[in-house]
Design an enzyme around this catalytic site. Structure first.
Site, PDB file in Angstrom:
ATOM      1  N   ASP A  37       0.838  -1.199   0.000  1.00 23.03           N
ATOM      2  CA  ASP A  37       0.000   0.000   0.000  1.00 23.03           C
ATOM      3  C   ASP A  37       0.876   1.254   0.000  1.00 23.03           C
ATOM      4  O   ASP A  37       1.926   1.273  -0.647  1.00 23.03           O
ATOM      5  CB  ASP A  37      -0.906  -0.047   1.243  1.00 23.03           C
TER       6      ASP A  37
ATOM      7  N   HIS B  36      -3.406   5.860   3.644  1.00 16.24           N
ATOM      8  CA  HIS B  36      -4.249   4.708   3.317  1.00 16.24           C
ATOM      9  C   HIS B  36      -3.713   3.400   3.899  1.00 16.24           C
ATOM     10  O   HIS B  36      -4.464   2.597   4.485  1.00 16.24           O
ATOM     11  CB  HIS B  36      -4.343   4.621   1.792  1.00 16.24           C
TER      12      HIS B  36
ATOM     13  N   SER C 233     -11.290  -1.026  -0.252  1.00 17.29           N
ATOM     14  CA  SER C 233      -9.996  -0.996   0.440  1.00 17.29           C
ATOM     15  C   SER C 233     -10.163  -1.286   1.918  1.00 17.29           C
ATOM     16  O   SER C 233      -9.251  -1.810   2.567  1.00 17.29           O
ATOM     17  CB  SER C 233      -9.338   0.373   0.279  1.00 17.29           C
TER      18      SER C 233
END
Length: 596
Positions: free
Chosen positions: A176, A236, A416
């Site tokens: 990520d 994220h 996600s």
């Protein structure tokens, strides 16, 4: 206090329930918000009474009114001595029942003692004196906001899995944006790597190195394409990592699904995204493969989480990396995508050999943004903040809009966010049963999913992932005696170059299906094992090949095979089929067993 999985299985979330069944008393209050206790693994009736075969250290014996043993300690002591050489009367309980110590008797001796008490006309009941522990929710201050873990309607039933496993011993690679320091996650972070080679994407001013720290992925308007507005940093990867393995019971923040697991952050996404080439190398390295110019991975992951994606087909290059990772024993979990389109048009959600995850909202329906289709394997909570912020998924974050400022927590929505729920579950399964292959993990998750409580037009896979049910299925805690072993010790001749012989085992007392990693122990004497073909035959007649014929010239078999039998009903007659397919040598099936 944390306890080992083996001890927890003896304990008693099960004991508290079964004690209540015996006495008719109310269960202790548990503070779990809207916990769906009906969805937790059922307590088999056999566990509510001591019975032949049950291991116990002490027994509680109730005598019928009028029996001398009901009031006289001396009589109860004499009665205990008559039941077994090592059996001792300990004391009288407040109810009048007698506490009897078994003196470390083994399972067979316990069965004999219990049988004697049951046959005694003066005995009203005999039950095991079981070990109990305090039961409570995690003390994390934001846990009550994590509807995705525990709510009845659309939560993933995670707390019901924690008595068995918390993911200990498993590393999850989060491929990520990297990791921004957060005190609610730091203790579960192990070394990762920054795989971003292009400095225009990396933001940190350099190429690949061993520092996966997330410097921020903000960009200006039109910087990532004409008409694309500016965006602040997402942090994220840290949000994803928190869902999987935030530190739990630390008096702050949130609880992680697999909070006993470790997170290896691999940085592949920077400004405007990340390239396939970097992602492919991260997949390879995470799973223990070799990447030129990158040191060997000392934290090989058994689970990979990829909450990322793009348009188009799964490329041959990406598929090759995934296949190799799975071949090395790593389960790959990916987001289906946030386009409200068929996942067939979006990678890596459309790749083979992955667990592709769709997102559900707080009502248990497909989230409005989630991709769908026949290539989706499973659904998990992804949240939907457009209905209310608190309907999103709360996890670890940073308050900085460009560069890191201070740690915080925030609600996000997306596939996600759904993906790490399933990656966390995969870590729980691998920890509970290390022998599981990626295919068995996927099968177990899908087989034990529950129907979506809401609608999903286009297909959301097998349903909503259920952590407690799936962990129970692979760890042998889903019904009957935990870790139950069924054995056939009758020797059967295996004739030379002849039709197959069969040996049977009758399985009873189980609940639901067989585990995704059914253990089949086989002991055969034979001077040339390459001649042998061995199959396990399920009660419905389905045959599972354990061993094919080969040129193996070694002698004898004494090994345990693992079978994904999660589609089979556990109870019934199972058979071992053995055939000698070549001339000159005969043998004997000495014994075999099934471990649930």
């Amino acid at each position: 206090m944390r306890t080992s999985p083996a001890l927890r299985r003896k304990l008693i979330s099960v004991a508290a329930v079964s004690a209540a069944l015996l006495t008719g008393t109310a269960l202790p209050a548990v503070a779990a918000p809207a916990q769906d206790t009906a969805a937790l693994p059922a307590v088999p009736a056999a566990q509510t009474e001591a019975a032949p075969g049950v291991t116990a250290e002490r027994l509680i014996v109730g005598y019928k009114s009028g029996a001398d043993e009901a009031t006289s300690n001396k009589a109860a002591e004499a009665d205990a001595a008559a039941k077994g050489a090592d059996v001792d009367f300990e004391r009288r309980l407040g109810t009048g029942a007698a506490l009897v110590d078994l003196g470390g008797a083994d399972k067979g001796d316990v069965a004999d003692v219990v049988a004697k008490y049951k046959a005694d006309p003066s005995v009203a009941f005999v039950v095991p004196d079981r070990l109990n522990q305090p039961q409570a929710d995690p003390n994390d201050t934001e846990y009550a906001k994590q509807w995705d873990l525990f709510e009845t309607t659309a939560g993933m039933n995670v707390p019901g899995a924690w008595n068995t496993t918390t993911g200990s011993g498993v590393t999850v690679a989060v491929i990520d944006t990297g990791y921004v320091a957060h005190s609610d996650l730091a203790a579960n972070i192990v070394a990762g790597y920054d795989f971003i080679a292009d400095t225009a994407v990396s933001v940190d001013g350099n190429g690949r190195d061993n520092n996966p720290a997330d410097p921020g992925d903000w960009y200006n308007a039109n910087e990532c394409g004409s008409g694309i507005p500016a965006s602040t940093s997402s942090w994220h990867g840290t949000h994803v990592a928190g869902t999987i393995a935030a530190v739990t019971n630390n008096g702050k923040g949130i609880a992680g699904i697999a909070h006993g697991a470790k997170i290896s952050p691999l940085r592949v996404l920077g400004k405007c995204g990340g390239y396939d080439s970097d992602i492919i190398d991260a997949i390879t390295w995470a799973s223990g493969g070799t990447v030129s110019g990158v040191p060997a991975n000392t934290n090989v992951a058994k689970v990979i989480n990829m909450s990322l994606g793009g348009d188009g087909a799964c490329s041959t290059a990406t598929q090759s990396a995934i296949n190799a990772a799975v071949g090395r024993g790593t389960t790959v979990v990916v987001a289906s995508g946030n386009d409200n389109e068929n996942v067939a048009n979006h990678n890596p959600g459309n790749c083979n050999n992955v667990i592709s995850v769709a997102a559900t909202n707080r009502a248990g329906a497909k989230a409005s943004y989630s991709n769908f289709g026949s290539q989706v394997d499973i659904a998990a909570p992804g949240g939907e903040t457009r209905t209310a912020t608190a309907n999103g998924i709360l996890s670890t974050l940073n308050s900085g809009t460009k560069t890191p400022v201070g740690e915080n927590y925030a609600y996000y929505q997306g596939t996600s966010m759904a993906t790490p729920h399933v990656a966390g579950l995969a870590a729980l399964l691998k920890s509970a049963n290390p022998a599981l292959t990626p295919a068995q993990i996927e099968s177990a998750i899908k087989t034990n999913a529950r129907a979506l409580p809401g609608a999903c037009s286009g297909g959301c896979g097998a349903g909503l992932a259920d952590a407690a049910k799936t962990v129970a299925a692979v760890s042998g805690t889903g019904g009957g005696t935990t870790g139950a072993v069924f054995t056939n010790t009758t020797a059967t001749a295996v004739p030379d170059n002849a039709p197959a012989i069969e040996s049977s085992i009758s399985v009873t007392g189980r609940t639901g299906n067989a585990p995704a990693a059914l253990q089949v122990g086989v002991n055969i004497t034979h001077p040339y094992v390459g001649d042998l073909v061995i199959d396990l035959v399920a009660p419905d007649g389905t045959a599972y090949r354990l061993k094919s014929s080969s040129s193996d010239s070694t002698d004898n078999i004494d090994t345990t095979y693992t079978v994904d039998a999660s589609s089979e009903t556990a109870n019934g007659t199972w058979k071992l089929r053995v055939q000698d397919t070549a001339a000159q040598d005969a043998g004997t099936l000495n014994s075999w067993k099934l471990t649930f």
